[in-house]
Design an enzyme around this catalytic site. Structure first.
Site, PDB file in Angstrom:
ATOM      1  N   HIS A 120      47.830  49.430  77.681  1.00 37.56           N
ATOM      2  CA  HIS A 120      49.068  48.736  77.313  1.00 37.56           C
ATOM      3  C   HIS A 120      49.067  48.364  75.834  1.00 37.56           C
ATOM      4  CE1 HIS A 120      50.161  48.508  81.580  1.00 37.56           C
ATOM      5  NE2 HIS A 120      48.850  48.481  81.733  1.00 37.56           N
ATOM      6  N   GLU A 135      27.337  53.248  61.136  1.00 34.62           N
ATOM      7  CA  GLU A 135      26.363  53.013  60.060  1.00 34.62           C
ATOM      8  C   GLU A 135      25.401  54.191  59.915  1.00 34.62           C
ATOM      9  OE1 GLU A 135      25.297  48.825  59.824  1.00 34.62           O
ATOM     10  OE2 GLU A 135      23.348  49.392  59.042  1.00 34.62           O
ATOM     11  N   LYS A 146      25.653  43.617  49.444  1.00 38.03           N
ATOM     12  CA  LYS A 146      24.555  42.641  49.495  1.00 38.03           C
ATOM     13  C   LYS A 146      24.209  42.155  48.094  1.00 38.03           C
ATOM     14  CE  LYS A 146      21.949  43.946  53.621  1.00 38.03           C
ATOM     15  NZ  LYS A 146      20.683  44.427  54.156  1.00 38.03           N
TER      16      LYS A 146
HETATM   17  O1  PA5 Z   1      20.924  48.955  61.453  1.00 42.61           O
HETATM   18  C1  PA5 Z   1      20.574  48.283  60.501  1.00 42.61           C
HETATM   19  O2  PA5 Z   1      19.540  48.530  59.857  1.00 42.61           O
HETATM   20  C2  PA5 Z   1      21.357  47.067  60.091  1.00 42.61           C
HETATM   21  O3  PA5 Z   1      22.538  46.939  60.778  1.00 42.61           O
HETATM   22  C3  PA5 Z   1      20.516  45.833  60.322  1.00 42.61           C
HETATM   23  O4  PA5 Z   1      20.252  45.696  61.677  1.00 42.61           O
HETATM   24  C4  PA5 Z   1      21.224  44.572  59.800  1.00 42.61           C
HETATM   25  O5  PA5 Z   1      21.607  44.752  58.458  1.00 42.61           O
HETATM   26  C5  PA5 Z   1      20.285  43.394  59.887  1.00 42.61           C
HETATM   27  O6  PA5 Z   1      19.094  43.680  59.223  1.00 42.61           O
HETATM   28  P1  PA5 Z   1      17.782  42.866  59.516  1.00 42.61           P
HETATM   29  O7  PA5 Z   1      17.341  43.123  60.893  1.00 42.61           O
HETATM   30  O8  PA5 Z   1      16.805  43.369  58.505  1.00 42.61           O
HETATM   31  O9  PA5 Z   1      18.117  41.424  59.301  1.00 42.61           O
END
Ligand code: PA5
Length: 466
Positions: free
Chosen positions: A322, A293, A436
């Site tokens: 394996h 990410e 989203k």
């Molecule tokens: O790293 C990030 O920002 C995302 O993976 C968030 O952790 C995830 O989308 C969850 O977001 P939030 O903590 O706002 O619910």
């Protein structure tokens, strides 16, 4: 107490060991010197200004987390954490690294009674239904974690659990709900104020996937008896090593540079992290999110399309020898492999003396499972190196809170540093947003009606189904 340190051994990424065609030369790394200095200076400046706040988490006051944890441990039988992405992967990683897989079954037996821990990081109705069936909601604390305060999955699960508590107990007791969220903003913060939940803060400047060393990861750890100060002192130790501008002394910078060079110059766009330890499997899942990410970006900081990022892959040794290793050994030259090797496991298990006369099995007798897993790891890295497959190894002296803190911190600095090399923003995630918005549209959120229509249009044209 002296802390044992993890080490990065990258001999099998270098030309001397794996040959000219596959390995890097020390000069390749030296050649990046100007970039390395630039990224170091940028990160140092952003740390000083507070723009990147994860750097200073090792030095926080853990008093409020520990006192809330003590209160929870004394009051509740069950601890249910609700979160997703960075708000769940970190706590799960700590839990699975430092506790046995049968933790909940062992609560109350022998050691100190602590709440059983449950993690809900998805909206799979069948999973939630089973959880509702097995939890005694009168004795359960709900810990809801979201930095933004409005993530659909987390908030939906929270509403389901909150309602289930209301139905079971006849009311919402604010003592049963803890919110971990942004100190000021977001809907969860508003709800907490309105209903009087206890709260802990995720500091501003710390995004979800960099939040494991905040209450996000530390509250559940403290509730289950982990020494969270030891996690942070491990992270502080790694901070000292990773603040060194000399790449040859800094494991996070070196690892970032190695992956970056193999990716951009050698086309190795898959980065495998393979732990010879079941306990470290969830740390790999946490890392997969961090690397994917943070670095998977279409646009660079200058606005040009760069399509940055390696694909991180999880593997567990010896099991995946394996399954995946055949591909890594003989398939496309598109991967780097990083091993996590645990020097000292908590237990030593001897392989019993039996059938010694049978040649194909007798050689095992008198050894231990520990020796076997180490031999498997060493053999795999040597075989890969011989096949010209670049690999490196992180040596972990033992799985302790300190070492876990070192690992988290190193991977976070490595990721931030690699982001600087790619010249992208490792702290945003614009690619997650369109999905989203489409979800909001389908779920009827005001302002997203056009997204609903887009999905309906696509559905009408879907005719290739057999
Ligand atoms: O790293 C990030 O920002 C995302 O993976 C968030 O952790 C995830 O989308 C969850 O977001 P939030 O903590 O706002 O619910």
């Amino acid at each position: 107490m002296e802390q044992k340190e993890m080490r990065l051994d990258f001999n099998f990424m270098m030309r001397e060991q794996i040959g000219d065609d596959s390995g890097l030369a020390a000069e390749d790394i030296q050649f990046l010197g100007g970039h390395i200095k630039r990224v170091h200076d940028e990160l140092t400046a952003k740390r000083s200004s507070g723009e990147i706040a994860f750097f200073d988490l090792p030095y926080q006051d853990t008093g409020p987390i520990k006192s809330l944890a003590a209160d929870i441990a004394a009051t509740f039988d069950n601890f249910l954490l609700i979160g997703i992405g960075g708000s769940a992967l970190g706590p799960v990683a700590i839990h699975n690294a430092l506790h046995s897989p049968f933790y909940n079954q062992r609560v109350g037996k022998g050691g100190k009674a602590r709440p059983r821990l449950y993690f809900l990081d998805n909206v799979d109705p069948d999973e939630t239904a089973v959880l509702l069936e097995i939890l005694d909601l009168k004795k359960t604390v709900i810990v809801v974690i979201t930095k933004s305060g409005s993530t659909a999955e987390t908030m939906a699960s929270f509403l389901v659990l909150r309602e289930a508590i209301r139905k079971t107990t006849g009311r919402i007791d604010p003592a049963q709900i803890i919110a971990i969220t942004d100190p000021e903003t977001g809907i969860l913060r508003k709800m907490a104020r309105q209903e009087g939940y206890r709260t802990l803060d995720i500091p501003g400047g710390v995004g979800g996937r960099f939040s494991v060393l905040t209450p996000v990861g530390l509250l559940s750890a403290a509730v289950s008896g982990v020494d969270i100060d030891e996690i942070l002192s491990g992270a502080a130790l790694m901070d000292r090593r990773c603040s060194n501008p000399d790449i040859w002394q800094n494991p996070a910078y070196m690892k970032g540079v190695l992956e970056y060079l193999f990716h951009t110059r050698e086309g190795r766009n898959i980065s495998v992290l393979m732990a010879y330890s079941e306990a470290l499997g969830s740390i790999i899942e946490w890392y997969v999110q961090l690397w994917a990410e943070s670095l998977g970006k279409k646009y660079g900081l200058d606005g040009r399309a760069v399509y940055a990022g390696q694909t991180p892959v999880k593997a567990i040794g010896a099991t995946d020898q394996h399954s995946q290793i055949q591909l890594y050994m003989e398939g496309p030259h598109d991967k780097t492999i990083t091993f996590l090797r645990v020097e000292e496991f908590n237990t030593e298990i001897p392989i019993p003396e039996a059938f010694e006369e049978m040649e194909g099995i007798g050689y095992l007798c008198g050894h231990t499972l520990n020796e076997l897993i180490h031999a498997e790891q060493r053999a795999t890295e040597v075989a890969l190196a011989r096949a010209g497959r670049p690999n490196c190894r992180i040596d972990i002296p033992a799985i302790t809170p300190s070492v876990i803190g070192q690992l988290f911190y190193m991977f976070e600095v490595q990721t931030a540093f690699a982001g600087g090399l790619y010249k992208i923003d490792p702290f945003d995630q614009p690619g997650v947003e369109e999905g989203k918005r489409l979800t909001f549209g389908m779920m009827g959120r005001k302002g997203f009606e056009d997204k609903k229509r887009e999905i309906e249009g696509i559905q009408k044209n879907s005719r290739y189904v057999i």
